[in-house]
Scaffold this motif. Structure first.
Motif, PDB file in Angstrom:
ATOM      1  N   LYS A 173      27.589 -11.518   0.349  1.00  0.00           N
ATOM      2  CA  LYS A 173      26.200 -11.572   0.744  1.00  0.00           C
ATOM      3  C   LYS A 173      25.284 -10.414   0.180  1.00  0.00           C
ATOM      4  CE  LYS A 173      22.794 -12.315   4.392  1.00  0.00           C
ATOM      5  NZ  LYS A 173      22.609 -12.632   6.017  1.00  0.00           N
ATOM      6  N   PRO A 174      25.614  -9.264   0.591  1.00  0.00           N
ATOM      7  CA  PRO A 174      24.963  -8.210  -0.100  1.00  0.00           C
ATOM      8  C   PRO A 174      24.855  -8.245  -1.677  1.00  0.00           C
ATOM      9  CG  PRO A 174      26.579  -7.352   1.616  1.00  0.00           C
ATOM     10  CD  PRO A 174      26.932  -8.807   1.037  1.00  0.00           C
ATOM     11  N   MET A 176      24.869 -10.596  -3.658  1.00  0.00           N
ATOM     12  CA  MET A 176      24.019 -11.802  -3.921  1.00  0.00           C
ATOM     13  C   MET A 176      22.622 -11.040  -3.899  1.00  0.00           C
ATOM     14  SD  MET A 176      25.304 -14.487  -5.095  1.00  0.00           S
ATOM     15  CE  MET A 176      26.901 -15.339  -5.111  1.00  0.00           C
ATOM     16  N   GLN A 177      22.369 -10.275  -3.148  1.00  0.00           N
ATOM     17  CA  GLN A 177      20.848  -9.796  -2.855  1.00  0.00           C
ATOM     18  C   GLN A 177      20.622  -8.645  -3.956  1.00  0.00           C
ATOM     19  OE1 GLN A 177      21.149  -8.385   1.351  1.00  0.00           O
ATOM     20  NE2 GLN A 177      20.532 -10.590   2.114  1.00  0.00           N
ATOM     21  N   LYS A 178      21.479  -8.423  -4.600  1.00  0.00           N
ATOM     22  CA  LYS A 178      21.277  -7.162  -5.690  1.00  0.00           C
ATOM     23  C   LYS A 178      21.400  -7.940  -7.031  1.00  0.00           C
ATOM     24  CE  LYS A 178      23.003  -3.158  -5.028  1.00  0.00           C
ATOM     25  NZ  LYS A 178      24.016  -1.869  -4.874  1.00  0.00           N
ATOM     26  N   ARG A 240      18.051 -23.281  -4.252  1.00  0.00           N
ATOM     27  CA  ARG A 240      16.662 -22.614  -4.666  1.00  0.00           C
ATOM     28  C   ARG A 240      15.494 -23.317  -3.919  1.00  0.00           C
ATOM     29  NH1 ARG A 240      16.252 -22.392 -10.821  1.00  0.00           N
ATOM     30  NH2 ARG A 240      14.163 -21.547 -10.114  1.00  0.00           N
ATOM     31  N   GLN A 293      18.936 -19.126  10.110  1.00  0.00           N
ATOM     32  CA  GLN A 293      19.438 -18.797   8.681  1.00  0.00           C
ATOM     33  C   GLN A 293      19.890 -19.916   7.759  1.00  0.00           C
ATOM     34  OE1 GLN A 293      22.262 -15.833   9.978  1.00  0.00           O
ATOM     35  NE2 GLN A 293      20.896 -14.329  10.088  1.00  0.00           N
TER      36      GLN A 293
END
Length: 301
Positions: A173-174, A176-178, A240, A293
């Motif tokens: 998860k972290p 995919m956010q970057k 998306r 979520q």
């Protein structure tokens, strides 16, 4: 065509592809290719495709020791352990058992999120975990009998697969956010390919491939192109635009498709007992998944 209809078609096709994979893989294993040999074919092919695709499309690099270490752990949990346990388990147990047990992935994600990310777990979700786990344990216990289509060791491997994949979803998860999704996937498949080759190269070299009938080649092609590449690309695009409730609905559809296909082609039998255990698993996962979520869509990695 309306965008929402396109999203529904994409998610339905993903569920159909994953649902078909349970029965199609059973056609290949273990008569033609062993489970670990099949993993090498699939993972190495995917690593090559996503590696080339990533370089052509993004040319993005993962920077920093922490992120690179996380990618390695994601490759271990999301590809290597996940795939080794899934195909080894599916080789032993029945398609319906495997499909039903994989539904507990959102439950595993919640547990690891609470442990690793310190997310709060309410009473409703605790109840959901208990109900889903009860259904899974009853399904595994029922697989001990001689007259059942499942296999207790195969079921346990599928549970381990779901646990590994659930941990991967939390770890990734972290990242995919970057970074872009294709960058992450190309890296974790590269790590996974390096790890699975030692386990599967003997099974990969053993078969007499020239003797394979066309149907088996088509099955292998389906697992490489459809299950790994097409499903991922469709899933990434659809997520998306899809809302959480829609994604959740299609997570439930995957085992339903797997059951219909397995029974339809004569690969398994759906009993009243399995139906009752399925209701417990679905009910538990529903309680766990009732959140604002976005739910993780299972991609077998």
């Amino acid at each position: 065509m309306n965008k929402q209809i396109q999203v529904h078609l994409a998610l339905f096709l993903v569920a159909l592809i994953y649902g078909s994979n349970y029965s199609i893989a059973k056609e290949v294993m273990p008569v033609y290719v062993g489970p670990f040999g099949l993993i090498v074919i699939r993972v190495v092919s995917a690593a090559i495709f996503f590696g080339i695709f990533s370089r052509l499309v993004t040319k993005e690099k993962i920077v920093g020791r922490a992120d690179n270490l996380r990618v390695i752990f994601c490759g271990i949990t999301g590809v290597a352990v996940n795939q080794l346990c899934f195909f080894a388990g599916l080789n032993l147990t029945a398609p319906i058992n495997a499909a039903l047990l994989m539904v507990i992935v959102p439950v595993v994600v919640l547990i690891f999120s609470a442990i690793l990310l310190k997310e709060r777990v309410g009473k409703r979700k605790v109840s959901g975990i208990a109900i889903a786990c009860t259904g899974a344990l009853l399904l595994i216990y029922n697989s001990k009998g001689e007259n059942t289509t499942g296999n207790i060791w195969g079921d346990l491997l599928i549970i381990l697969n779901a646990t590994s994949f659930g941990m991967y979803l939390v770890l990734v998860k972290p990242l995919m956010q970057k970074y872009k999704a294709i960058t992450i996937v190309s890296r974790i498949f590269t790590v996974g390919a390096v790890l699975v080759i030692p386990f599967g190269y003997k099974q990969l070299l053993a078969p007499a491939y020239s003797s394979f009938p066309v149907s088996i080649w088509l099955a292998i092609l389906f697992m490489v192109l459809a299950v790994t590449i097409v499903a991922y690309l469709l899933n990434t695009w659809a997520l998306r635009f899809a809302n959480p409730s829609l994604v959740g609905a299609y997570i439930y559809l995957q085992p339903v498709m797997a059951i219909l296909i397995a029974v339809g082609v004569g690969k398994d039998v759906f009993t009243i007992e399995k139906g009752s255990y399925a209701l417990l698993i679905f009910a538990g996962v529903y309680l766990v998944s009732r959140t604002k979520q976005r739910l993780p869509q299972h991609t077998e990695a």
